[in-house]
Design a protein around this motif. Structure first.
Motif, PDB file in Angstrom:
ATOM      1  N   HIS A  46      -2.366  10.714  14.347  1.00 41.58           N
ATOM      2  CA  HIS A  46      -2.989   9.453  14.774  1.00 41.58           C
ATOM      3  C   HIS A  46      -4.125   9.764  15.714  1.00 41.58           C
ATOM      4  CE1 HIS A  46      -0.337  10.448  17.962  1.00 41.58           C
ATOM      5  NE2 HIS A  46       0.702  10.340  17.148  1.00 41.58           N
ATOM      6  N   VAL A  47      -4.543   8.745  16.428  1.00 39.83           N
ATOM      7  CA  VAL A  47      -5.749   8.905  17.227  1.00 39.83           C
ATOM      8  C   VAL A  47      -5.570   9.993  18.294  1.00 39.83           C
ATOM      9  CG1 VAL A  47      -5.228   7.030  18.878  1.00 39.83           C
ATOM     10  CG2 VAL A  47      -7.599   7.518  18.274  1.00 39.83           C
ATOM     11  N   ILE A  82       0.653   0.839   6.661  1.00 35.10           N
ATOM     12  CA  ILE A  82       0.471   1.981   5.754  1.00 35.10           C
ATOM     13  C   ILE A  82       1.154   3.253   6.282  1.00 35.10           C
ATOM     14  CG2 ILE A  82      -1.200   3.356   4.458  1.00 35.10           C
ATOM     15  CD1 ILE A  82      -3.228   1.078   4.846  1.00 35.10           C
ATOM     16  N   GLY A  89      -9.771   4.589   8.006  1.00 36.44           N
ATOM     17  CA  GLY A  89     -10.929   3.692   7.990  1.00 36.44           C
ATOM     18  C   GLY A  89     -12.113   4.285   8.734  1.00 36.44           C
ATOM     19  N   ARG A  90     -12.182   5.640   8.747  1.00 37.13           N
ATOM     20  CA  ARG A  90     -13.338   6.359   9.328  1.00 37.13           C
ATOM     21  C   ARG A  90     -13.940   7.224   8.235  1.00 37.13           C
ATOM     22  NH1 ARG A  90     -13.015   7.633  15.438  1.00 37.13           N
ATOM     23  NH2 ARG A  90     -12.211   5.613  16.052  1.00 37.13           N
ATOM     24  N   GLY A 129      -3.014   8.464  10.314  1.00 32.67           N
ATOM     25  CA  GLY A 129      -2.982   7.002  10.522  1.00 32.67           C
ATOM     26  C   GLY A 129      -1.538   6.562  10.636  1.00 32.67           C
ATOM     27  N   LEU A 159      -6.106  17.614  14.635  1.00 31.28           N
ATOM     28  CA  LEU A 159      -6.011  17.054  13.284  1.00 31.28           C
ATOM     29  C   LEU A 159      -6.198  18.141  12.224  1.00 31.28           C
ATOM     30  CD1 LEU A 159      -5.579  14.395  11.837  1.00 31.28           C
ATOM     31  CD2 LEU A 159      -8.051  14.037  11.841  1.00 31.28           C
ATOM     32  N   VAL A 213      -6.663   4.181  -4.791  1.00 26.06           N
ATOM     33  CA  VAL A 213      -5.535   3.410  -4.238  1.00 26.06           C
ATOM     34  C   VAL A 213      -5.677   1.899  -4.504  1.00 26.06           C
ATOM     35  CG1 VAL A 213      -4.303   2.842  -2.098  1.00 26.06           C
ATOM     36  CG2 VAL A 213      -5.179   5.158  -2.435  1.00 26.06           C
ATOM     37  N   GLY A 214      -6.903   1.379  -4.361  1.00 21.41           N
ATOM     38  CA  GLY A 214      -7.124  -0.080  -4.423  1.00 21.41           C
ATOM     39  C   GLY A 214      -6.495  -0.786  -5.624  1.00 21.41           C
ATOM     40  N   SER A 269      -6.170  13.450  16.902  1.00 29.92           N
ATOM     41  CA  SER A 269      -7.609  13.755  16.814  1.00 29.92           C
ATOM     42  C   SER A 269      -8.189  14.054  18.182  1.00 29.92           C
ATOM     43  CB  SER A 269      -8.355  12.557  16.223  1.00 29.92           C
ATOM     44  OG  SER A 269      -8.238  12.554  14.848  1.00 29.92           O
ATOM     45  N   THR A 283       0.830  -1.206   0.000  1.00 28.95           N
ATOM     46  CA  THR A 283       0.000   0.000   0.000  1.00 28.95           C
ATOM     47  C   THR A 283       0.866   1.258   0.000  1.00 28.95           C
ATOM     48  OG1 THR A 283      -1.622  -1.277   1.229  1.00 28.95           O
ATOM     49  CG2 THR A 283      -2.030   1.071   1.069  1.00 28.95           C
ATOM     50  N   ALA A 337      -5.201   7.345   5.974  1.00 30.48           N
ATOM     51  CA  ALA A 337      -5.356   5.882   6.036  1.00 30.48           C
ATOM     52  C   ALA A 337      -5.838   5.506   7.432  1.00 30.48           C
ATOM     53  CB  ALA A 337      -4.033   5.192   5.712  1.00 30.48           C
ATOM     54  N   VAL A 381      -6.821   6.596   1.378  1.00 27.58           N
ATOM     55  CA  VAL A 381      -6.607   5.136   1.399  1.00 27.58           C
ATOM     56  C   VAL A 381      -7.800   4.422   2.046  1.00 27.58           C
ATOM     57  CG1 VAL A 381      -4.953   3.330   2.042  1.00 27.58           C
ATOM     58  CG2 VAL A 381      -4.147   5.661   1.711  1.00 27.58           C
ATOM     59  N   GLY A 382      -8.505   5.122   2.907  1.00 28.08           N
ATOM     60  CA  GLY A 382      -9.555   4.484   3.717  1.00 28.08           C
ATOM     61  C   GLY A 382     -10.653   3.862   2.882  1.00 28.08           C
ATOM     62  N   THR A 383     -11.141   2.731   3.332  1.00 25.67           N
ATOM     63  CA  THR A 383     -12.303   2.101   2.704  1.00 25.67           C
ATOM     64  C   THR A 383     -13.219   1.611   3.825  1.00 25.67           C
ATOM     65  OG1 THR A 383     -11.038   0.043   2.544  1.00 25.67           O
ATOM     66  CG2 THR A 383     -11.242   1.319   0.530  1.00 25.67           C
TER      67      THR A 383
HETATM   68  P1  NAP Z   1      -5.471   0.248  11.016  1.00 17.45           P
HETATM   69  O1  NAP Z   1      -4.367  -0.687  11.255  1.00 17.45           O
HETATM   70  O2  NAP Z   1      -6.759   0.126  11.740  1.00 17.45           O
HETATM   71  O3  NAP Z   1      -4.904   1.719  11.254  1.00 17.45           O
HETATM   72  C1  NAP Z   1      -5.732   2.848  11.325  1.00 17.45           C
HETATM   73  C2  NAP Z   1      -4.914   3.999  11.846  1.00 17.45           C
HETATM   74  O4  NAP Z   1      -5.742   5.134  12.027  1.00 17.45           O
HETATM   75  C3  NAP Z   1      -4.276   3.714  13.196  1.00 17.45           C
HETATM   76  O5  NAP Z   1      -2.983   4.240  13.157  1.00 17.45           O
HETATM   77  C4  NAP Z   1      -5.175   4.487  14.171  1.00 17.45           C
HETATM   78  O6  NAP Z   1      -4.479   4.890  15.326  1.00 17.45           O
HETATM   79  C5  NAP Z   1      -5.539   5.683  13.328  1.00 17.45           C
HETATM   80  N1  NAP Z   1      -6.761   6.328  13.793  1.00 17.45           N
HETATM   81  C6  NAP Z   1      -7.863   5.774  14.298  1.00 17.45           C
HETATM   82  N2  NAP Z   1      -8.783   6.704  14.570  1.00 17.45           N
HETATM   83  C7  NAP Z   1      -8.230   7.886  14.245  1.00 17.45           C
HETATM   84  C8  NAP Z   1      -8.670   9.219  14.297  1.00 17.45           C
HETATM   85  N3  NAP Z   1      -9.873   9.540  14.758  1.00 17.45           N
HETATM   86  N4  NAP Z   1      -7.822  10.186  13.877  1.00 17.45           N
HETATM   87  C9  NAP Z   1      -6.608   9.906  13.419  1.00 17.45           C
HETATM   88  N5  NAP Z   1      -6.115   8.644  13.338  1.00 17.45           N
HETATM   89  C10 NAP Z   1      -6.932   7.649  13.753  1.00 17.45           C
HETATM   90  O7  NAP Z   1      -5.871   0.265   9.482  1.00 17.45           O
HETATM   91  P2  NAP Z   1      -4.921   0.134   8.172  1.00 17.45           P
HETATM   92  O8  NAP Z   1      -4.632  -1.282   7.889  1.00 17.45           O
HETATM   93  O9  NAP Z   1      -3.798   1.099   8.258  1.00 17.45           O
HETATM   94  O10 NAP Z   1      -5.964   0.640   7.077  1.00 17.45           O
HETATM   95  C11 NAP Z   1      -6.488   1.946   7.100  1.00 17.45           C
HETATM   96  C12 NAP Z   1      -7.625   2.069   6.099  1.00 17.45           C
HETATM   97  O11 NAP Z   1      -7.120   1.814   4.795  1.00 17.45           O
HETATM   98  C13 NAP Z   1      -8.767   1.060   6.298  1.00 17.45           C
HETATM   99  O12 NAP Z   1      -9.989   1.673   5.950  1.00 17.45           O
HETATM  100  C14 NAP Z   1      -8.442  -0.033   5.296  1.00 17.45           C
HETATM  101  O13 NAP Z   1      -9.603  -0.737   4.882  1.00 17.45           O
HETATM  102  C15 NAP Z   1      -7.906   0.806   4.170  1.00 17.45           C
HETATM  103  N6  NAP Z   1      -7.033   0.087   3.228  1.00 17.45           N
HETATM  104  C16 NAP Z   1      -7.299   0.263   1.921  1.00 17.45           C
HETATM  105  C17 NAP Z   1      -6.489  -0.341   0.991  1.00 17.45           C
HETATM  106  C18 NAP Z   1      -6.802  -0.148  -0.443  1.00 17.45           C
HETATM  107  O14 NAP Z   1      -6.355  -0.962  -1.246  1.00 17.45           O
HETATM  108  N7  NAP Z   1      -7.510   0.913  -0.806  1.00 17.45           N
HETATM  109  C19 NAP Z   1      -5.403  -1.138   1.380  1.00 17.45           C
HETATM  110  C20 NAP Z   1      -5.146  -1.289   2.737  1.00 17.45           C
HETATM  111  C21 NAP Z   1      -5.980  -0.659   3.653  1.00 17.45           C
HETATM  112  P3  NAP Z   1      -4.438   3.932  16.638  1.00 17.45           P
HETATM  113  O15 NAP Z   1      -3.840   2.623  16.175  1.00 17.45           O
HETATM  114  O16 NAP Z   1      -3.566   4.670  17.564  1.00 17.45           O
HETATM  115  O17 NAP Z   1      -5.870   3.794  17.057  1.00 17.45           O
END
Ligand code: NAP
Length: 287
Positions: free
Chosen positions: A193-194, A174, A217-218, A169, A202, A268-269, A197, A145, A215, A236-238
């Motif tokens: 990151h979280v 990612i 996922g919100r 993120g 942010l 991105v996908g 926010s 990614t 990236a 990136v989020g989905t």
């Molecule tokens: P993840 O491991 O859940 O990571 C999400 C990140 O966002 C974590 O660092 C988290 O911090 C942070 N976060 C959570 N709430 C937040 C907020 N309110 N403000 C700021 N940061 C916040 O997910 P991931 O694997 O990185 O994937 C992220 C997104 O990309 C998902 O929607 C996934 O489906 C998508 N994705 C898409 C593709 C594509 O091909 N398009 C590929 C891969 C992933 P904490 O860990 O500290 O909570």
């Protein structure tokens, strides 16, 4: 006069170009070695997002001449049994690349699984060896990614030197790896990151981003009004909202101010599938 809408970065077109190079490389390897790369895709339990992704992998592998097999494992598989499976794939001469769909069901440790995989077969680029090499800029197998994000940014033709890059993120798959890649391009890089926010900070970071990667996922976490005029926005989020795949950025508003933006879906996908296939070929060459 109102501003012309930002350019939409067409992930499918960028993926098609990468696929074309990969197809040529597979043909060359077949001619020189008599063998083709073979990708094993592993899905533990049922997950509709992973289902879509493995179907895209299968179609891409078939069209590129890469061997492909999907292994579905039960949700209830134990850590010990999964470790046994990984050891088997490591020594299976037919399998030259392995991708395990994340997240794994609760009770299974994804980090341990990634570390047990033979790094030469880790086409996702998440083995600690690859992550460590990425720190030095030596990596031949980067995380798919983060490589896809860099391809999309490169397609804008922007000079990244000295640009303000903000990543929202900080995941190991990612946010963290893409922050290193942007640093290597001499961006001034901020990772949110979280906690960013939670402190209500942010918006201020996003507002000064010339390159913005989100990236999380919100759905619609980042508002269109936060985007800096002229920014490059990679969403990136989905997430599924009312049955529709939705990104982390409020696209309809953001497209009015950004110079370039990725749509969701179709941004991105497709490029992630392309970088996964390219990594599969690179892994084969490492062996
Ligand atoms: P993840 O491991 O859940 O990571 C999400 C990140 O966002 C974590 O660092 C988290 O911090 C942070 N976060 C959570 N709430 C937040 C907020 N309110 N403000 C700021 N940061 C916040 O997910 P991931 O694997 O990185 O994937 C992220 C997104 O990309 C998902 O929607 C996934 O489906 C998508 N994705 C898409 C593709 C594509 O091909 N398009 C590929 C891969 C992933 P904490 O860990 O500290 O909570």
């Amino acid at each position: 006069m109102s501003k012309v809408l930002g350019q939409i970065l067409d992930g499918r077109a960028i993926a098609a170009k990468i696929h074309e190079e990969t197809r040529r490389e597979v043909e060359r390897l077949k001619a020189s070695t008599g063998r083709a790369p073979f990708l094993l895709s592993v899905q533990v339990g049922m997950h509709s997002a992973a289902d879509l992704f493995v179907r895209s992998q299968m179609r891409a592998a078939e069209s590129l001449g890469i061997g492909y097999r999907l292994e579905r494992l039960p949700q209830e598989i134990t850590q010990k049994d999964l470790i046994g499976k990984i050891k088997g794939w490591n020594t299976d001469a037919q399998v030259t690349g392995v991708t395990i769909q994340f997240p794994l069901p609760p009770g299974l440790d994804g980090r341990e699984m990634s570390a047990l995989l033979d790094p030469r077969k880790d086409v996702e680029g998440i083995h600690p060896q690859h992550i460590g090499q990425a720190m030095f800029g030596w990596s031949r197998i980067g995380t798919c990614t983060s490589l896809a994000i860099m391809e999309l940014i490169a397609a804008t033709g922007a000079n990244l030197y000295g640009k303000e890059a903000v990543i929202v993120g900080h995941s190991e798959l990612i946010g963290k790896p893409v922050s290193l890649l942007l640093l290597d391009k001499f961006c001034t890089t901020t990772v949110c990151h979280v906690a960013t926010s939670e402190r209500g900070r942010l918006i201020e970071h996003v507002k000064r981003a010339e390159i913005l990667v989100v990236a999380v996922g919100r759905p619609h976490l980042v508002k269109g009004s936060w985007i800096k005029p002229g920014a490059i926005v990679i969403d990136v989020g989905t997430s599924l909202v009312d049955g529709k795949v939705t990104g982390d950025v409020e696209f309809d508003e953001a497209v009015k101010v950004a110079d370039f933006i990725t749509p969701v879906p179709g941004g991105v996908g497709p490029v992630v599938v392309a970088t996964l296939m390219r990594n599969t070929v690179e892994s084969f060459k490492l062996q």
